[in-house]
Design an enzyme around this catalytic site. Structure first.
Site, PDB file in Angstrom:
ATOM      1  N   HIS A  48      -2.086  11.228   3.771  1.00 11.75           N
ATOM      2  CA  HIS A  48      -2.827   9.961   3.718  1.00 11.75           C
ATOM      3  C   HIS A  48      -4.290  10.249   4.039  1.00 11.75           C
ATOM      4  O   HIS A  48      -4.621  10.661   5.145  1.00 11.75           O
ATOM      5  CB  HIS A  48      -2.236   8.969   4.729  1.00 11.75           C
ATOM      6  N   CYS A  72       0.868  -1.174   0.000  1.00 16.60           N
ATOM      7  CA  CYS A  72       0.000   0.000   0.000  1.00 16.60           C
ATOM      8  C   CYS A  72       0.909   1.228   0.000  1.00 16.60           C
ATOM      9  O   CYS A  72       2.049   1.160  -0.436  1.00 16.60           O
ATOM     10  CB  CYS A  72      -0.951  -0.020   1.197  1.00 16.60           C
TER      11      CYS A  72
END
Length: 618
Positions: free
Chosen positions: A545, A32
């Site tokens: 994020h 990820c």
């Protein structure tokens, strides 16, 4: 990537492959924004401590049968490419990796894993209810409380609070199950509300014959309008059904009417299945188990007692254990003795002993202590749901140890001819607790050592060589979103909260837009568009994020407005996303901004935690 870096990453890959049990032990790999994720054939051989000390590794833990190694934004991409080539494993998407992890499990293991996933999400509520119930029980029996209006009032509020949580537990289970299986959680809540509708006859009253039940006739089929209070298994099944229907109708209904029609059809079909198929089947299975256990105590002597005490807590999982109250009342009326009371008591404390046995095997793990200690305390008050759902069922062998411990206690009850003269489970430490503890501890020796359930403390900073002298960051920082700023420590994810990737802060967004916090260059936009990496003109390396675990959305609801290599100005839009839909999908939408280079950090000491507008200078 230059040759020097490639050689360094190759050395990491070689050592990492060795520490996870060799190339043959690796089933799949993916990554990820910050973590390399690996599925292994056998987790027993992994050396977590050695991996944590590996070059460039910032943290390591196992979650959902995936070994997750934190390298950081940008770096993980390069390490992944080299590791993939070295191991000869084809790169996988995160969803494919999850599928590969599930292949390791047999059907029973998948069911238990699903149960664990559902209940661990709502465990704080179950723990709160259990401890409040115990506290209420203690306070109610104190004369000082009964004689003081204020203390009595507080005790009543505690009692109401605990009862409300357990009363609506099926709703929470339906919500969590729907979320776990990919549906919109709000639809799980809707189905949970239907299950507990006040228009339905209370399930406990119906079971005891104290309330009249209305029966409808649909296509010649009789449908009883009875609620599903305590129907944990039914709620779990309905959560799965609702999720699958939601996914199906979202794909099949034309987009122009999807917002209205898809949830309508999902709710309608779920409600019909609840009353005609899922509800009756779930009730029938649970009632059959309950009836079989009672029959055993009446016909199989010591074996019946042992089996009842050993398996009674499985009925708690179904939620139909409350029906034992009616059976106890009938026993007292017919014989003046309540043989079920001591059997349920040893069954309960056997599970408590199992919790202590598991704790003793894993006492160094902080997360284990956090779960086990309050769960055991609730067992002492006669409430086992936290122990069952949070620990024993989740890790399997403690449930077995607890059941055997309860069975041993049941045999003792038979030989001592023990019975109660009233109601109210009495949980006292004794043989069943000792047996549950001992058996769980011994079974733990044959069971694979549990891996850490929480990310460990931050490993040493990245070991990459850097110039000793490097100027402090002097870029003008701007807010990357509109909303309330919070310290990084308050982000509900250990990777960010423990600053494994670096220091920074986060924003709880009020709108779905993320903009550049500095003048600089976009170094990476992740494929799923939930994370962006930038390098400022002054040399700051920044990771933004969007949300926690939003990688699982696979880019749905996200739109990127920049690409790798773009030059941006502070305040320029980077990514927009549909905030309400991300929330409705059950994800935390907090937006951390991390300064990932430990040698090049802005001065955070004077940061004013406040409400900010995107692009506002901070």
């Amino acid at each position: 990537m230059d040759e020097k870096k490639r050689q360094r990453y190759l050395a990491i890959s070689e050592k990492l492959a060795e520490l996870v049990g060799g190339k043959k032990n690796i089933q799949g790999i993916a990554h990820c924004a910050t973590r390399l994720r690996i599925v292994l054939e056998n987790n027993d051989v992994v050396d977590l401590k050695a991996i944590e000390d590996l070059d460039l590794v910032k943290g390591v833990f196992v979650a959902g049968d995936q070994l997750q190694i934190i390298f950081g934004a940008g770096l993980v991409n390069d390490v992944y490419e080299v590791f993939k080539d070295y191991t000869g494993k084809a790169g996988m998407s995160l969803s494919d990796l999850k599928t590969e992890a599930n292949k390791k499990m047999n059907p029973l293991q998948r069911i238990i894993k699903a149960l664990s996933d559902v209940f661990i999400d709502i465990m704080p509520g179950i723990l709160a209810a259990a401890l409040l119930t115990g506290l209420s029980g203690v306070l109610t029996n104190l004369d000082a409380v009964q004689n003081n209006a204020t203390l009595y009032g507080i005790t009543r509020l505690i009692n109401i609070s605990s009862g409300a949580i357990f009363g609506f537990l099926p709703l929470a289970v339906a919500y969590s199950a729907c979320k776990r299986f990919g549906g919109r959680p709000i639809l799980g809540i809707v189905v949970g509300c239907i299950m507990l509708s006040p228009s339905l006859t209370d399930a406990y009253a119906a079971a005891q014959g104290t309330a009249e039940v209305t029966t409808l006739h649909i296509f010649g089929l009789g449908v009883d309008l009875v609620g599903f209070q305590g129907g944990i298994i039914v709620a779990l099944l309905m959560g799965v059904v609702t999720a699958k229907l939601d996914i199906f109708f979202e794909k099949k209904v034309p987009e122009v009417v999807r917002l209205l029609v898809s949830p309508l059809l999902t709710t309608l079909v779920s409600a019909i299945l609840l009353f005609t198929v899922v509800g009756p089947v779930g009730r029938g299975l649970a009632s059959g188990l309950t009836g079989a256990l009672v029959w055993m105590t009446q016909n199989l002597g010591v074996f019946g007692y042992a089996i009842f005490a050993g398996l009674q807590q499985l009925v708690v999982i179904t939620g139909l254990h409350h029906i034992f109250g009616a059976i106890e009342a009938q026993l007292l009326a017919d014989t003046g003795r309540n043989i079920l009371n001591p059997l349920m008591s040893v069954a309960i404390i056997g599970q408590g002993g199992a919790v202590l046995g598991y704790l003793s095997r894993n006492y160094k793990d902080a997360r284990t202590k956090e779960l086990c200690i309050p769960s055991f305390i609730s067992v002492l008050f006669g409430i086992t749901e936290p122990a069952l759902f949070g620990i024993n069922l989740r890790f399997k062998y403690p449930l077995i140890g607890g059941c055997i411990g309860g069975a041993i206690g049941g045999a003792i009850v038979y030989f001592t001819n023990l019975a109660a003269l009233g109601f109210g489970t009495t949980v006292l430490p004794g043989i069943a607790l000792a047996a549950g503890f001992t058996l769980t501890f011994l079974l733990g020796g044959f069971h694979k050592k549990p891996v850490q359930t929480e990310a460990p403390k931050p490993a040493p900073a990245e070991k990459e060589e850097k110039p000793v002298e490097k100027k402090a960051a002097d870029d003008a920082l701007h807010a990357h979103a509109t909303g309330q700023m919070i310290p990084m420590e308050e982000v509900k994810d250990s990777t960010f909260a423990q600053k494994m990737l670096g220091d920074g802060f986060a924003i709880l967004p009020e709108e779905g837009a993320v903009c550049a916090p500095v003048d600089g260059t976009v170094s990476s936009v992740f494929d799923t568009k939930h994370a962006v990496c930038l390098v400022s003109d002054g040399g700051l390396e920044i990771l933004i994020h969007i949300g926690i675990d939003t990688v699982n959305l696979k880019g749905q609801y996200f739109t990127a407005h920049v690409k790798d290599g773009d030059t941006v100005k502070a305040g320029q839009p980077l990514v927009t996303f549909e905030l309400d839909k991300v929330k409705a999908a059950g994800y935390d939408t907090v937006i951390p901004m991390v300064f990932t280079d430990p040698d090049h950090q802005p001065d955070m000491s004077g940061l004013d935690i406040r409400h900010v507008e995107h692009g506002e200078k901070i």
